[in-house]
Write a protein that holds these residues in place. Structure first.
Motif, PDB file in Angstrom:
ATOM      1  N   VAL A  67       0.839  -1.202   0.000  1.00 39.06           N
ATOM      2  CA  VAL A  67       0.000   0.000   0.000  1.00 39.06           C
ATOM      3  C   VAL A  67       0.873   1.250   0.000  1.00 39.06           C
ATOM      4  N   ALA A  68       1.910   1.272   0.843  1.00 37.89           N
ATOM      5  CA  ALA A  68       2.793   2.433   0.913  1.00 37.89           C
ATOM      6  C   ALA A  68       3.474   2.686  -0.416  1.00 37.89           C
ATOM      7  N   GLN A  69       3.904   1.630  -1.074  1.00 42.18           N
ATOM      8  CA  GLN A  69       4.570   1.789  -2.360  1.00 42.18           C
ATOM      9  C   GLN A  69       3.598   2.257  -3.440  1.00 42.18           C
ATOM     10  N   ASN A  70       2.363   1.751  -3.411  1.00 45.07           N
ATOM     11  CA  ASN A  70       1.350   2.216  -4.351  1.00 45.07           C
ATOM     12  C   ASN A  70       1.082   3.703  -4.165  1.00 45.07           C
ATOM     13  N   LEU A  71       0.980   4.134  -2.908  1.00 47.22           N
ATOM     14  CA  LEU A  71       0.700   5.537  -2.622  1.00 47.22           C
ATOM     15  C   LEU A  71       1.839   6.440  -3.074  1.00 47.22           C
ATOM     16  N   GLY A  72       3.062   5.984  -2.894  1.00 49.64           N
ATOM     17  CA  GLY A  72       4.210   6.851  -3.166  1.00 49.64           C
ATOM     18  C   GLY A  72       4.813   6.735  -4.543  1.00 49.64           C
ATOM     19  N   PHE A  73       4.302   5.816  -5.367  1.00 43.94           N
ATOM     20  CA  PHE A  73       4.960   5.541  -6.647  1.00 43.94           C
ATOM     21  C   PHE A  73       4.999   6.759  -7.565  1.00 43.94           C
ATOM     22  N   SER A  74       3.872   7.456  -7.700  1.00 41.06           N
ATOM     23  CA  SER A  74       3.846   8.626  -8.599  1.00 41.06           C
ATOM     24  C   SER A  74       4.791   9.719  -8.108  1.00 41.06           C
ATOM     25  N   LEU A  75       4.948   9.835  -6.788  1.00 44.29           N
ATOM     26  CA  LEU A  75       5.871  10.836  -6.240  1.00 44.29           C
ATOM     27  C   LEU A  75       7.315  10.425  -6.508  1.00 44.29           C
ATOM     28  N   GLU A  76       7.567   9.122  -6.454  1.00 38.22           N
ATOM     29  CA  GLU A  76       8.919   8.613  -6.706  1.00 38.22           C
ATOM     30  C   GLU A  76       9.358   8.892  -8.143  1.00 38.22           C
ATOM     31  N   ILE A  77       8.465   8.628  -9.106  1.00 38.67           N
ATOM     32  CA  ILE A  77       8.851   8.842 -10.496  1.00 38.67           C
ATOM     33  C   ILE A  77       8.909  10.329 -10.856  1.00 38.67           C
ATOM     34  N   SER A  78       8.304  11.168 -10.015  1.00 40.61           N
ATOM     35  CA  SER A  78       8.410  12.619 -10.243  1.00 40.61           C
ATOM     36  C   SER A  78       9.693  13.201  -9.669  1.00 40.61           C
ATOM     37  N   GLY A  79      10.464  12.363  -8.938  1.00 44.14           N
ATOM     38  CA  GLY A  79      11.751  12.808  -8.417  1.00 44.14           C
ATOM     39  C   GLY A  79      11.725  13.349  -7.004  1.00 44.14           C
TER      40      GLY A  79
ATOM     41  N   SER B 153      12.052  13.497  -3.007  1.00 46.03           N
ATOM     42  CA  SER B 153      12.978  12.821  -2.100  1.00 46.03           C
ATOM     43  C   SER B 153      12.244  11.793  -1.241  1.00 46.03           C
ATOM     44  N   LYS B 154      12.953  10.763  -0.799  1.00 42.71           N
ATOM     45  CA  LYS B 154      12.330   9.705  -0.012  1.00 42.71           C
ATOM     46  C   LYS B 154      11.724  10.210   1.297  1.00 42.71           C
ATOM     47  N   PRO B 155      12.407  11.110   2.041  1.00 44.12           N
ATOM     48  CA  PRO B 155      11.783  11.627   3.271  1.00 44.12           C
ATOM     49  C   PRO B 155      10.464  12.362   2.996  1.00 44.12           C
ATOM     50  N   ASP B 156      10.443  13.145   1.897  1.00 48.30           N
ATOM     51  CA  ASP B 156       9.217  13.873   1.564  1.00 48.30           C
ATOM     52  C   ASP B 156       8.105  12.911   1.132  1.00 48.30           C
ATOM     53  N   ILE B 157       8.489  11.870   0.392  1.00 49.49           N
ATOM     54  CA  ILE B 157       7.508  10.861  -0.004  1.00 49.49           C
ATOM     55  C   ILE B 157       6.914  10.192   1.220  1.00 49.49           C
ATOM     56  N   ARG B 158       7.765   9.820   2.161  1.00 50.33           N
ATOM     57  CA  ARG B 158       7.300   9.150   3.380  1.00 50.33           C
ATOM     58  C   ARG B 158       6.316  10.042   4.132  1.00 50.33           C
ATOM     59  N   THR B 159       6.631  11.332   4.226  1.00 46.90           N
ATOM     60  CA  THR B 159       5.754  12.268   4.929  1.00 46.90           C
ATOM     61  C   THR B 159       4.396  12.366   4.243  1.00 46.90           C
ATOM     62  N   ARG B 160       4.409  12.497   2.921  1.00 41.03           N
ATOM     63  CA  ARG B 160       3.162  12.588   2.159  1.00 41.03           C
ATOM     64  C   ARG B 160       2.334  11.317   2.309  1.00 41.03           C
ATOM     65  N   VAL B 161       2.981  10.178   2.176  1.00 40.58           N
ATOM     66  CA  VAL B 161       2.283   8.894   2.251  1.00 40.58           C
ATOM     67  C   VAL B 161       1.664   8.698   3.625  1.00 40.58           C
ATOM     68  N   GLU B 162       2.416   8.987   4.665  1.00 39.24           N
ATOM     69  CA  GLU B 162       1.900   8.808   6.022  1.00 39.24           C
ATOM     70  C   GLU B 162       0.727   9.745   6.299  1.00 39.24           C
ATOM     71  N   SER B 163       0.833  10.990   5.808  1.00 40.60           N
ATOM     72  CA  SER B 163      -0.255  11.949   6.010  1.00 40.60           C
ATOM     73  C   SER B 163      -1.520  11.501   5.292  1.00 40.60           C
ATOM     74  N   THR B 164      -1.376  11.039   4.055  1.00 42.08           N
ATOM     75  CA  THR B 164      -2.527  10.570   3.279  1.00 42.08           C
ATOM     76  C   THR B 164      -3.137   9.327   3.903  1.00 42.08           C
ATOM     77  N   ALA B 165      -2.282   8.409   4.350  1.00 38.47           N
ATOM     78  CA  ALA B 165      -2.769   7.176   4.979  1.00 38.47           C
ATOM     79  C   ALA B 165      -3.571   7.486   6.238  1.00 38.47           C
ATOM     80  N   GLU B 166      -3.149   8.494   6.978  1.00 40.08           N
ATOM     81  CA  GLU B 166      -3.875   8.864   8.195  1.00 40.08           C
ATOM     82  C   GLU B 166      -5.250   9.425   7.843  1.00 40.08           C
TER      83      GLU B 166
END
Length: 355
Positions: free
Chosen positions: A92-104, A106-119
């Motif tokens: 689930v985390a990888q699905n949520l963050g995939f589009s952010l990853e391919i847009s370039g 950073s991993k810390p920012d992706i983690r923050t976005r994913v966790e916020s959305t998941a909440e």
């Protein structure tokens, strides 16, 4: 967030035109639902907004910018499909963050976005699971999360609840509505389910054969339908229609083709002696043992809170929503009253609403 404006929008496949000059303005933060029967063009119109279908004529603007020539990525929209479109090999985390990853990002920012959305969506306990380990409702929330995490200008939903069972659809309707209220996002949502449209939308766009029949709030369309199509499409059970001729002296009486009379609460002025189509919602029909019009009970459907009764009225089938303790049986006569101020009258030729 952003506005969405369509001006003279057309779509053709060769010589076949399927969207006919649509004009529509969606306000910033508005939840607008495109509704209509299968094949009416609602999904095509949504895909035109997304850039998945080229526009054949007119313009589409998002946030004041004409996007006709822009790719879906350049439009800053996010789309949620009915089949979820999740990557089965990813968590689930990888699905949520995939589009952010391919847009370039950073991993810390992706983690923050994913966790916020998941909440926001209640997905935090599920972040390590794969789609095969999720229920239908959970998968739909992941699909929504994948759109939210991108922080788009506009969310586009293409019949996202059609694959869910009835109880889950009710739950997800409430969740999507609550999500909209929380994010204040602009949402364009497609469904063929008029109950979804009535319960979720700020405004509804009713389409038929690529043409916008009417736009308005749910209750405005319910109370003041522009024509027979809108009147019959919105409301459950559907509105009843019967053709007859108004009394020549203007009194509130409708004479049916077989000569029987239906007494009404009112009738349109200046139409005495003319043929009209009477429209009345099942909820507005009542039982009147003394002054009601006789009809024969054909089908009885108890629902608990009330009873749906299909009756034959001079050769026309009418559905009524009557009290739960309906005391008639199939084949018996019931006298129905149409003397309610909530009736509608339509022109039998143009099908436009008269009153």
């Amino acid at each position: 967030m952003a506005t969405v404006e369509i001006s003279g929008g057309r779509k053709s496949y060769g010589a076949l035109e399927v969207i006919h000059g649509v004009d529509l303005a969606i306000r910033d933060g508005e939840f607008v639902i495109l509704v209509g029967p299968s094949g009416c063009g609602k999904s095509t119109l949504l895909r035109m907004i997304a850039g998945l279908e080229d526009i054949s004529g007119g313009t589409i603007s998002i946030g004041g910018r004409v996007v006709n020539a822009l790719t879906p990525k350049e439009r800053n929209i996010a789309m949620v499909f009915q089949n979820y479109a999740l990557y089965p090999q990813m968590t689930v985390a990888q699905n949520l963050g995939f589009s952010l990853e391919i847009s370039g990002m950073s991993k810390p920012d992706i983690r923050t976005r994913v966790e916020s959305t998941a909440e926001i969506l209640g997905l935090t306990p599920l972040l390590a699971r794969k789609p095969s380990q999720l229920s239908g409702g959970q998968r739909q929330r992941v699909a929504m999360g994948r759109a939210i995490v991108r922080d788009p200008d506009v969310f586009l939903f293409d019949e996202p609840l059609s694959n869910l069972d009835a109880n889950l659809r009710v739950q997800m309707r409430a969740e999507i509505k609550a999500l909209h209220q929380r994010l204040g996002s602009t949402i364009v949502y497609v469904t063929h389910d008029q109950i979804e449209a009535m319960t979720m939308a700020d405004r509804i766009v009713v389409l038929r054969s690529g043409v916008v029949e009417q736009v308005g709030t749910p209750m405005d369309l319910y109370d003041n339908p522009a024509n027979m199509f809108v009147a019959g499409f919105l409301g459950s059970p559907a509105m009843n229609f019967i053709t007859g001729k108004l009394a020549a002296d203007g009194s509130p009486v409708l004479t049916l083709d077989n000569g029987s009379e239906v007494r009404l609460h009112t009738s349109p002025q200046g139409r005495g002696g003319e043929p009209v189509v009477l429209g009345i919602r099942p909820q507005d029909i009542s039982v009147d043992p003394v002054g009601g019009t006789p009809a024969t009970v054909k089908v009885i459907e108890p629902t608990g809170a009330d009873t749906h009764v299909l009756a034959d009225l001079s050769g026309a089938n009418f559905t009524s929503v009557l009290p739960a303790r309906f005391d008639k049986a199939v084949g018996e006569e019931v006298r129905l009253s149409f003397a309610t101020p909530n009736v509608h009258f339509f022109d039998p030729v143009s099908e436009a609403r008269i009153l």
